[in-house]
Design a protein around this motif. Sequence first.
Motif: not given
Length: 73
Positions: A1-23
């Motif tokens: 698992m590449n921890e660097d790609i998840y580094k900027g994510l907050p501990p609790i996510l919303t649908a908007k966070d997921i949409a932005e992260f996964l594009r």
Amino acid sequence: MNEDIYKGLPPILTAKDIAEFLRIGMNQAYGIIHEIGFRYGRTVRCTKNQLINFVEGGGRNHEDNEDLRAGAE
């Protein structure tokens, strides 16, 4: 698992966070968060670890969480 790609994510996510992260679109993000997440009042959230498990598992939920869509009113 590449921890660097998840580094900027907050501990609790919303649908908007997921949409932005996964594009992806919001409809797809809501589908994912309803599958892997948990309800908090009238909203649905997921943890960073739930999203990581979902992504690393190839888009499959590897936890024993109930599909929140089944419990929707």
